[in-house]
Design a protein around this motif. Structure first.
Motif, PDB file in Angstrom:
ATOM      1  N   MET A 203       0.842  -1.308  -0.064  1.00  0.00           N
ATOM      2  CA  MET A 203      -0.129  -0.007  -0.079  1.00  0.00           C
ATOM      3  C   MET A 203       0.789   1.243   0.048  1.00  0.00           C
ATOM      4  SD  MET A 203      -3.015  -1.169   2.417  1.00  0.00           S
ATOM      5  CE  MET A 203      -4.090   0.459   2.006  1.00  0.00           C
ATOM      6  N   GLY A 204       2.175   1.134  -0.292  1.00  0.00           N
ATOM      7  CA  GLY A 204       3.078   2.219  -0.297  1.00  0.00           C
ATOM      8  C   GLY A 204       3.056   3.235   0.914  1.00  0.00           C
ATOM      9  N   ILE A 205       3.215   2.485   2.130  1.00  0.00           N
ATOM     10  CA  ILE A 205       3.554   3.417   3.269  1.00  0.00           C
ATOM     11  C   ILE A 205       4.883   3.847   3.165  1.00  0.00           C
ATOM     12  CG2 ILE A 205       3.912   3.123   5.644  1.00  0.00           C
ATOM     13  CD1 ILE A 205       0.790   2.689   4.928  1.00  0.00           C
ATOM     14  N   GLN A 206       5.011   5.264   3.572  1.00  0.00           N
ATOM     15  CA  GLN A 206       6.250   6.087   3.332  1.00  0.00           C
ATOM     16  C   GLN A 206       7.204   5.668   4.442  1.00  0.00           C
ATOM     17  OE1 GLN A 206       5.472  10.221   2.566  1.00  0.00           O
ATOM     18  NE2 GLN A 206       3.429   9.609   1.696  1.00  0.00           N
ATOM     19  N   LYS A 207       6.915   5.242   5.537  1.00  0.00           N
ATOM     20  CA  LYS A 207       7.944   5.345   6.575  1.00  0.00           C
ATOM     21  C   LYS A 207       7.567   4.127   7.639  1.00  0.00           C
ATOM     22  CE  LYS A 207      10.843   8.217   7.422  1.00  0.00           C
ATOM     23  NZ  LYS A 207      11.569   9.418   7.822  1.00  0.00           N
ATOM     24  N   TYR A 208       8.271   3.250   8.006  1.00  0.00           N
ATOM     25  CA  TYR A 208       8.081   2.107   9.067  1.00  0.00           C
ATOM     26  C   TYR A 208       9.034   2.203  10.163  1.00  0.00           C
ATOM     27  CZ  TYR A 208       6.226  -2.555  10.298  1.00  0.00           C
ATOM     28  OH  TYR A 208       5.639  -3.485  11.086  1.00  0.00           O
ATOM     29  N   ILE A 209       8.173   2.470  11.596  1.00  0.00           N
ATOM     30  CA  ILE A 209       9.306   2.511  12.463  1.00  0.00           C
ATOM     31  C   ILE A 209       9.147   1.523  13.326  1.00  0.00           C
ATOM     32  CG2 ILE A 209       9.939   3.737  14.495  1.00  0.00           C
ATOM     33  CD1 ILE A 209      10.186   5.345  11.947  1.00  0.00           C
ATOM     34  N   PHE A 210      10.054   0.548  13.691  1.00  0.00           N
ATOM     35  CA  PHE A 210       9.977  -0.852  14.331  1.00  0.00           C
ATOM     36  C   PHE A 210      10.735  -0.941  15.787  1.00  0.00           C
ATOM     37  CE2 PHE A 210      11.418  -5.172  14.744  1.00  0.00           C
ATOM     38  CZ  PHE A 210      10.233  -5.798  15.262  1.00  0.00           C
ATOM     39  N   PHE A 211       9.996  -1.336  16.528  1.00  0.00           N
ATOM     40  CA  PHE A 211      10.684  -1.106  17.970  1.00  0.00           C
ATOM     41  C   PHE A 211      10.926  -2.616  18.352  1.00  0.00           C
ATOM     42  CE2 PHE A 211       8.136   2.818  18.377  1.00  0.00           C
ATOM     43  CZ  PHE A 211       9.380   3.702  19.053  1.00  0.00           C
ATOM     44  N   PHE A 212      12.117  -2.795  18.924  1.00  0.00           N
ATOM     45  CA  PHE A 212      12.551  -4.166  19.376  1.00  0.00           C
ATOM     46  C   PHE A 212      13.616  -4.225  20.468  1.00  0.00           C
ATOM     47  CE2 PHE A 212      13.684  -8.804  18.073  1.00  0.00           C
ATOM     48  CZ  PHE A 212      12.292  -9.193  18.470  1.00  0.00           C
ATOM     49  N   ILE A 213      14.117  -5.268  21.053  1.00  0.00           N
ATOM     50  CA  ILE A 213      14.942  -5.238  22.167  1.00  0.00           C
ATOM     51  C   ILE A 213      16.285  -5.119  22.195  1.00  0.00           C
ATOM     52  CG2 ILE A 213      14.971  -7.852  22.147  1.00  0.00           C
ATOM     53  CD1 ILE A 213      14.808  -7.645  25.289  1.00  0.00           C
ATOM     54  N   HIS A 214      16.816  -4.433  22.768  1.00  0.00           N
ATOM     55  CA  HIS A 214      18.524  -4.350  22.407  1.00  0.00           C
ATOM     56  C   HIS A 214      19.206  -5.572  22.653  1.00  0.00           C
ATOM     57  CE1 HIS A 214      22.474  -2.852  23.011  1.00  0.00           C
ATOM     58  NE2 HIS A 214      22.737  -3.382  24.166  1.00  0.00           N
ATOM     59  N   ASN A 215      20.251  -5.840  21.563  1.00  0.00           N
ATOM     60  CA  ASN A 215      20.857  -7.192  21.698  1.00  0.00           C
ATOM     61  C   ASN A 215      20.176  -8.238  21.243  1.00  0.00           C
ATOM     62  OD1 ASN A 215      23.429  -6.224  22.255  1.00  0.00           O
ATOM     63  ND2 ASN A 215      23.110  -6.529  24.452  1.00  0.00           N
ATOM     64  N   CYS A 216      19.216  -7.967  20.538  1.00  0.00           N
ATOM     65  CA  CYS A 216      18.234  -9.339  20.063  1.00  0.00           C
ATOM     66  C   CYS A 216      19.085  -9.956  18.968  1.00  0.00           C
ATOM     67  CB  CYS A 216      16.997  -8.468  19.340  1.00  0.00           C
ATOM     68  SG  CYS A 216      17.257  -7.707  17.735  1.00  0.00           S
ATOM     69  N   ASP A 217      20.019  -9.379  18.316  1.00  0.00           N
ATOM     70  CA  ASP A 217      20.632 -10.418  17.377  1.00  0.00           C
ATOM     71  C   ASP A 217      21.703 -11.250  17.981  1.00  0.00           C
ATOM     72  OD1 ASP A 217      22.054  -8.012  18.123  1.00  0.00           O
ATOM     73  OD2 ASP A 217      23.331  -7.967  16.281  1.00  0.00           O
ATOM     74  N   LYS A 218      21.892 -11.107  19.263  1.00  0.00           N
ATOM     75  CA  LYS A 218      22.889 -11.978  19.962  1.00  0.00           C
ATOM     76  C   LYS A 218      22.355 -13.319  20.734  1.00  0.00           C
ATOM     77  CE  LYS A 218      25.894  -7.903  20.603  1.00  0.00           C
ATOM     78  NZ  LYS A 218      26.747  -7.035  22.089  1.00  0.00           N
ATOM     79  N   HIS A 219      20.994 -13.289  20.278  1.00  0.00           N
ATOM     80  CA  HIS A 219      20.420 -14.326  21.215  1.00  0.00           C
ATOM     81  C   HIS A 219      19.317 -15.083  20.097  1.00  0.00           C
ATOM     82  CE1 HIS A 219      21.402 -13.073  25.310  1.00  0.00           C
ATOM     83  NE2 HIS A 219      21.362 -11.801  24.707  1.00  0.00           N
TER      84      HIS A 219
END
Length: 283
Positions: free
Chosen positions: A69-85
């Motif tokens: 649908m052509g959304i112009q911007k997507y802000i995504f919240f996640f947890i710190h250091n998620c890539d380390k687990h």
């Protein structure tokens, strides 16, 4: 609604409207995206809801709809250091899906919320209920959600931050015991602390893996184990403040946040006690 996502609809007069959609029902998503400029995705399933249905299937459907649908911007919240687990379900795949989606996005990782400490510690201490903690030496740099919102809107309007990954952290990292001690001092009373060993969480998580109907519980316990491991959830914020044009002096400290809370609550309790005495009727 079980959980919602917030989307900003900006009108010519500068007004902002919040739309809601239930991620457990992907078919409800497209209608809410009509006329939407920006999605701020901070949704997650409640404890009683299946994690994968919301945090994976629902999020995938949302991102796919946003792209279509052509959304112009997507802000995504996640947890710190998620890539380390990687042992924690969905810990790194949701970010990767967004990065590969082609959406104009900003990823913001968070360490912890000051507001969460009110129900977890402050209220329990005031009501003389048990305060639950672990024996881990985890340190978390809690941040006021008002500051998180303010920094997010600054980032949203800065085109140079598009595609970046930011981490928001409070001025100082605290252990559970340090937070409890601070609350005790401000509340002027001792806490009834019950310690749950991390080994118990780990064992419970292993046991629940044996049953299909407890898989969601096991997933959440694995996530909880990360939050109670001996690591520090914090990052230096000087470069981020500089990038966003924010003065560190304008960011609320945990001491100030809890001090304001306890001052207001204790004053209200004192006023209520005084009012109750004034309205006492004796026969």
């Amino acid at each position: 609604m079980n959980f919602c996502m917030n989307m900003l609809r900006e009108f010519s007069l500068g007004k902002v409207c919040i739309e809601q959609a239930d991620l457990s029902k992907p078919e409800t998503i497209p209608a809410t995206l009509v006329g939407i400029h920006t999605i701020i995705d901070c949704a997650t399933g409640r404890p009683e809801e299946p994690i994968r249905k919301v945090d994976w299937e629902g999020k995938v459907a949302l991102k796919q709809c946003a792209k279509a649908m052509g959304i112009q911007k997507y802000i995504f919240f996640f947890i710190h250091n998620c890539d380390k687990h990687p042992e924690v379900p969905l810990m790194d795949c949701t970010e990767k899906f967004l990065q590969d989606s082609g959406l104009n996005h900003i990823i913001i990782r968070l360490c912890g919320f000051m507001q969460g400490l009110i129900g977890q510690y402050a209220v329990s201490i005031l009501e003389e209920n048990s305060v639950w903690g672990t024996d881990a030496a985890t340190r978390i740099a809690y941040m006021d959600t008002q500051d998180i919102a303010r920094l997010t809107f600054i980032a949203l309007r800065n085109e140079e931050i598009n595609g970046k990954l930011l981490t928001f952290a409070g001025p100082r990292a605290w252990t559970t015991q340090e937070v409890i001690t601070l609350c005790e001092r401000l509340a002027r009373q001792d806490a009834n602390v019950t310690i749950v060993p991390v080994s118990v969480l780990r064992l419970t998580g292993q046991v629940t893996r044996f049953f299909e109907w407890t898989n969601d519980v096991a997933d959440r316990l694995t996530f909880a184990e990360v939050l109670t491991s001996d690591i520090v959830f914090s990052v230096p914020m000087n470069e981020t403040y500089k990038l966003l044009g924010v003065d560190v002096k304008d960011v609320v400290t945990l001491e100030k946040y809890l001090q304001d809370y306890f001052t207001n609550i204790l004053k209200k309790l004192k006023d209520l006690k005084a009012q109750s005495k004034q309205t006492d009727i004796y026969f």
